[in-house]
Scaffold this motif. Structure first.
Motif, PDB file in Angstrom:
ATOM      1  N   ILE A  98      -2.932   2.963  -2.205  1.00 54.41           N
ATOM      2  CA  ILE A  98      -1.789   2.078  -2.446  1.00 54.41           C
ATOM      3  C   ILE A  98      -0.705   2.899  -3.132  1.00 54.41           C
ATOM      4  CG2 ILE A  98      -2.912  -0.177  -2.562  1.00 54.41           C
ATOM      5  CD1 ILE A  98      -3.217   0.179  -5.538  1.00 54.41           C
ATOM      6  N   THR A  99       0.507   2.359  -3.179  1.00 58.56           N
ATOM      7  CA  THR A  99       1.588   3.099  -3.814  1.00 58.56           C
ATOM      8  C   THR A  99       1.579   2.829  -5.323  1.00 58.56           C
ATOM      9  OG1 THR A  99       3.113   1.274  -3.536  1.00 58.56           O
ATOM     10  CG2 THR A  99       3.028   2.902  -1.758  1.00 58.56           C
ATOM     11  N   ARG A 100       2.183   3.762  -6.061  1.00 50.42           N
ATOM     12  CA  ARG A 100       2.290   3.591  -7.510  1.00 50.42           C
ATOM     13  C   ARG A 100       3.110   2.338  -7.820  1.00 50.42           C
ATOM     14  NH1 ARG A 100       1.207   7.451 -11.313  1.00 50.42           N
ATOM     15  NH2 ARG A 100       1.466   9.161  -9.882  1.00 50.42           N
ATOM     16  N   GLU A 101       4.115   2.104  -6.985  1.00 49.29           N
ATOM     17  CA  GLU A 101       4.979   0.942  -7.168  1.00 49.29           C
ATOM     18  C   GLU A 101       4.163  -0.360  -7.122  1.00 49.29           C
ATOM     19  OE1 GLU A 101       7.665   0.202  -3.982  1.00 49.29           O
ATOM     20  OE2 GLU A 101       9.328  -0.166  -5.343  1.00 49.29           O
ATOM     21  N   SER A 102       3.162  -0.390  -6.231  1.00 47.96           N
ATOM     22  CA  SER A 102       2.326  -1.591  -6.115  1.00 47.96           C
ATOM     23  C   SER A 102       1.517  -1.800  -7.385  1.00 47.96           C
ATOM     24  CB  SER A 102       1.362  -1.471  -4.937  1.00 47.96           C
ATOM     25  OG  SER A 102       2.023  -1.039  -3.802  1.00 47.96           O
ATOM     26  N   GLY A 105       3.804  -3.203  -9.912  1.00 49.98           N
ATOM     27  CA  GLY A 105       4.093  -4.606  -9.603  1.00 49.98           C
ATOM     28  C   GLY A 105       2.941  -5.494 -10.045  1.00 49.98           C
ATOM     29  N   LEU A 106       1.722  -5.064  -9.755  1.00 50.50           N
ATOM     30  CA  LEU A 106       0.534  -5.831 -10.139  1.00 50.50           C
ATOM     31  C   LEU A 106       0.470  -5.977 -11.658  1.00 50.50           C
ATOM     32  CD1 LEU A 106      -2.308  -7.048  -9.424  1.00 50.50           C
ATOM     33  CD2 LEU A 106      -3.203  -4.758  -9.784  1.00 50.50           C
TER      34      LEU A 106
END
Lengths: 288, 254
Positions: A98-102, A105-106
């Motif tokens: 998964i991306t770091r951004e995800s 966000g989580l």
């Protein structure tokens, strides 16, 4: 008609307001510096997620005090949750597919939602929770002030010392690692710095202004441009001014402190974008 | 004498194997060209040489210990929003663990020297965002060389360049290789651009690496076997060219 307070009145009450102004200025300085990395690494969500995690930590500490009769310090709660979230960011996102951004966000959504849910269960401390989330606290405890001053000073020294390594590892981590830079250590130092400062500052100033200090001064400094050392110093100065002037504005116009500090920080971005628009070569002229 | 040896190395991410049973040797001062289609594992192999990917099986051995390496990444890996001048990037690379003090005023002779060698001295005060693709790639090469590496690894440096810029850049690599006797490992998906430059070739096809001296690898039989289609290697005016088809006079690929 209600008369607005004057600067003279602020000066007369300086003993009362000195500590919160100092705390906001110190927090703004170091968060402004760290914010340059956060913005350039395209990790603005970090600041949001970490400040929400700090708020959740404080809410959990209050919950433990009230419902579990456990004497947990809100600062300890904020620091623990912030470090936990910071450790989450240090995971290699590629390994998790998964991306770091995800991940950010989580963490943001979970921490924010949980803070509100737990806050709902501790209505006795509703005002305190509100001040933590939105920065409505007018005064800062002496303990919090010293914590902010000491931590901000130590982090500033550490980050000045590691500026080159930190910049290179942020700019191109692979190349920096090939060159023998301790990327994981530098990343850990950066994330833990952001985490620690946000946790401590959130307890004293509130999540909203802390998020603003971590993102907006850096945005303004980068919009004006110039060389990196200039951007770092300008961002730290704008962070400091946001904290200090924000408090003065809140006093003069009878505004909530956190909102006022956030507005001042946002004004720097507006002014910087305007300067950039009117003088496109400003970045080349500054910081030579 | 071998500088780098791969013995039965499997490479990949997580549990997924990208390259199996890699056997490879690189001598000091070699020019190794690595070729393969997109997604074949070229970058994975390069990252293993740089210590960024660990082998899942087998051994990667550097004779005399891991040498100082310079890395030229694909241009897309570099974020142009950074407000950094070319000179700043090079100085920062040299003094990456030092304090802020030499970040702005102190001139580094190594930086000036390398900018002259790569012919980018006129770009010294330009910011990264204002550079063209070819200029950026030269700057990244300068960054790799400024630390005086024994091995320079270039990951598809010419992928986004036009033919002229690409040829100019590869000639620069050749010149740098000859002048500094640096070991060069260059990755590309364009075999013809390498055949007259590389001492050694590694061709990645279907998860396997076929490697050896260029003249050994570049035979019609070998290439036809590796690419599973008829190919002919010819020498034309002293330059090696690769032709599609098994017999003479068919379409040229190089």
């Amino acid at each position: 008609m209600i008369e607005q307070p004057t600067l003279g009145e602020l000066w007369a009450s300086r003993d009362l307001f000195r500590d919160p102004i100092l705390a906001a200025t110190a927090a703004g300085t170091i968060l402004g510096w760290l914010g340059v990395y956060v913005v350039l690494r395209r990790m603005v969500f970090v600041a949001a997620a970490v400040s929400q995690a700090a708020a959740l930590g404080v809410a959990l500490a209050f919950y433990a005090q009230i419902h579990l009769a456990t004497d947990v310090s809100p600062v300890l709660g904020a620091v623990s949750l912030t470090f936990l979230v910071s450790l989450l960011f240090m995971l290699d996102p590629l390994r998790l597919r998964i991306t770091r951004e995800s991940i950010l966000g989580l963490a943001f959504v979970f921490a924010g939602g949980s803070a509100v849910a737990i806050g709902d269960r501790i209505s006795q401390e509703a005002h305190e929770i509100g001040s933590i989330l939105f920065g409505t606290a007018v005064l800062v405890r002496t303990f919090d002030l010293w914590l902010i001053l000491i931590l901000a000073s130590l982090l500033l020294i550490g980050h000045i010392w590691t500026t080159r390594g930190m910049l290179l590892s942020s700019f191109d981590p692979d190349a920096a690692r090939v060159q023998g830079l301790p990327i994981r250590l530098l990343d850990a130092f950066l994330f833990l710095s952001v985490g620690a400062m946000v946790a401590v500052a959130t307890r004293a100033l509130g999540a909203l202004p802390v998020f603003a200090f971590t993102v907006l001064p850096a945005m303004a400094a980068l919009a004006i441009g110039g060389r990196l050392w200039f951007v770092l110093i300008l961002s730290a100065c704008l962070g400091a001014l946001s904290g200090g002037l924000g408090y003065v504005l809140a006093f003069m116009r009878d505004l909530p402190v956190g909102a006022s500090q956030t507005i001042v920080a946002a004004c720097w971005v507006g002014a910087a974008l305007l300067v950039r628009l009117l003088i496109p070569r400003v970045g080349g002229l500054l910081g030579r | 004498m071998n500088l780098l040896t791969y013995q039965g190395v499997d490479l990949g991410y997580g549990r997924q194997v990208v390259l199996r049973d890699v056997n490879l040797s690189v001598e000091r001062g070699d020019f190794l060209g690595l070729v393969g289609p997109n997604g074949s594992g070229k970058s994975t192999l390069v990252k293993s040489m740089l210590g960024l990917v660990r082998p899942m099986r087998g051994e990667i051995h550097w004779e005399g210990g891991v040498p100082k390496r310079g890395y030229v990444p694909q241009r897309e890996q570099v974020d142009p929003i950074w407000p950094m001048r070319v000179r700043d990037l090079l100085e920062m690379t040299i003094h990456s663990l030092q304090t802020l003090q030499p970040l702005h005023r102190k001139q580094c002779p190594e930086v000036r020297e390398i900018m002259e060698l790569i012919e980018i001295d006129h770009l010294a005060d330009k910011t990264l965002a204002t550079l063209s693709g070819g200029e950026m790639q030269r700057v990244l090469l300068a960054r790799a060389l400024v630390v005086e590496p024994e091995v320079v690894v270039l990951d598809e440096p010419t992928s986004a360049m036009d033919l002229v810029a690409s040829e100019r850049f590869l000639s620069l690599i050749n010149r740098m290789h000859e002048q500094k006797q640096t070991t060069v490992i260059l990755v590309t998906h364009d075999l013809p651009s390498l055949v007259n430059r590389a001492h050694r070739l590694g061709i990645i096809q279907n998860g396997a690496l076929h490697s050896g001296k260029t003249e050994e690898i570049l035979t019609s039989e070998n290439l036809s076997r590796i690419y599973e289609e008829p190919l002919t290697v010819r020498s034309v005016d002293g330059r090696t060219v690769i032709l599609h088809g098994a017999s003479s006079g068919e379409r040229s690929a190089s």
